[in-house]
Scaffold this active site. Structure first.
Site, PDB file in Angstrom:
ATOM      1  N   GLU B  58     -73.900 -21.554  47.466  1.00 59.81           N
ATOM      2  CA  GLU B  58     -72.916 -22.096  46.514  1.00 59.81           C
ATOM      3  C   GLU B  58     -71.889 -21.036  46.101  1.00 59.81           C
ATOM      4  OE1 GLU B  58     -76.249 -22.169  46.351  1.00 59.81           O
ATOM      5  OE2 GLU B  58     -76.951 -23.708  44.969  1.00 59.81           O
ATOM      6  N   CYS B  86     -79.664 -23.046  41.533  1.00 60.72           N
ATOM      7  CA  CYS B  86     -80.375 -22.191  40.574  1.00 60.72           C
ATOM      8  C   CYS B  86     -79.476 -21.995  39.352  1.00 60.72           C
ATOM      9  CB  CYS B  86     -80.723 -20.861  41.230  1.00 60.72           C
ATOM     10  SG  CYS B  86     -79.354 -19.674  41.309  1.00 60.72           S
ATOM     11  N   CYS B  89     -76.073 -20.251  40.103  1.00 58.18           N
ATOM     12  CA  CYS B  89     -75.103 -21.095  40.812  1.00 58.18           C
ATOM     13  C   CYS B  89     -74.613 -22.246  39.935  1.00 58.18           C
ATOM     14  CB  CYS B  89     -75.722 -21.616  42.100  1.00 58.18           C
ATOM     15  SG  CYS B  89     -76.008 -20.289  43.300  1.00 58.18           S
TER      16      CYS B  89
END
Lengths: 152, 152
Positions: B58, B86, B89
């Site tokens: 990402e 996560c 990101c």
């Protein structure tokens, strides 16, 4: 934790001031080897200059130090930054396995350590660094306040 | 949201598979212009290859698209990724002002959208993208499961 910033925080503050002069939100960070205090990377915020929303000071020093050490984990490193890291940077600090995070000013509106999602307090956070907040707080806050005052 | 991944998710899945073949955790992402669906950037995870803890798929597509567009904000862009982002990101997606996030597999252990710090649900989160989870979930999960099965 005031009044005396340590020498590494002074360097981070100088990076913050330099960032402000470039028109960036004035935040600065330094990454050091934990054992020797050797500076591995120092940077100020470069979001506008690089046109990169991830180019916060903390991300820049993590990337630079990891490239220098040739490893994505910085377990023997400490990060010093003038402002409480945002959630993105706090999570990156955890992913990088940094040993200790020292920050200056607290950030109730945008911080992710003592505010907002409190990244390190989550049960799913796999690595929580030692955290020391408020080091050189007044000086770090004043650099930010002066920047936003001048913008108005 | 199964069973049919959309073509962009298929491309993200191909990036994930390519990442796995490089020895990376197999996650892939594609960033598109929201109006035209033109692909602006596509990447798989490169943490180990680049020795960069922030080199999640990402982050790589956000940085590449921002560089391409010359701006740190990607308000007219959508991000498609094979795994729930996560916290790092997710926070970067918010900072980049991305319009819509579409992800495949849910990540109860490491996700930051529907799990853990639930970045976009925080009152201090300044931009919450539209979120669509579970698109092509089975295929996205199987790529990850196969990778970790082969590691054992």
């Amino acid at each position: 934790m005031d009044p005396t910033p340590n020498p590494i925080m002074e360097q981070a503050l100088a990076e913050a001031e330099a960032a402000g002069k470039r028109g960036e939100v004035p935040v600065g960070a330094v990454l050091v080897a934990a054992q020797t205090n050797e500076v591995l990377a120092a940077a100020g915020n470069r979001v506008e200059e690089l046109g990169d929303p991830t180019a916060h000071a903390e991300i820049l020093v993590i990337r630079e130090a990891a490239a220098r050490l040739g490893a994505p984990r910085l377990a023997d490193c400490d990060l010093i930054v003038t402002l409480e890291p945002c959630p993105m940077c706090a999570a990156a600090i955890s992913l990088a396995r940094i040993r200790r995070l020292t920050f200056g000013a607290y950030d109730p509106k945008g911080g992710g350590v003592d505010h907002g999602p409190r990244i390190f307090d989550q049960s799913t956070c796999h690595h929580r660094p030692e955290v020391v907040g408020g080091v050189g707080e007044t000086a770090c806050r004043e650099v930010l306040q002066a920047f936003f005052r001048d913008l108005r």
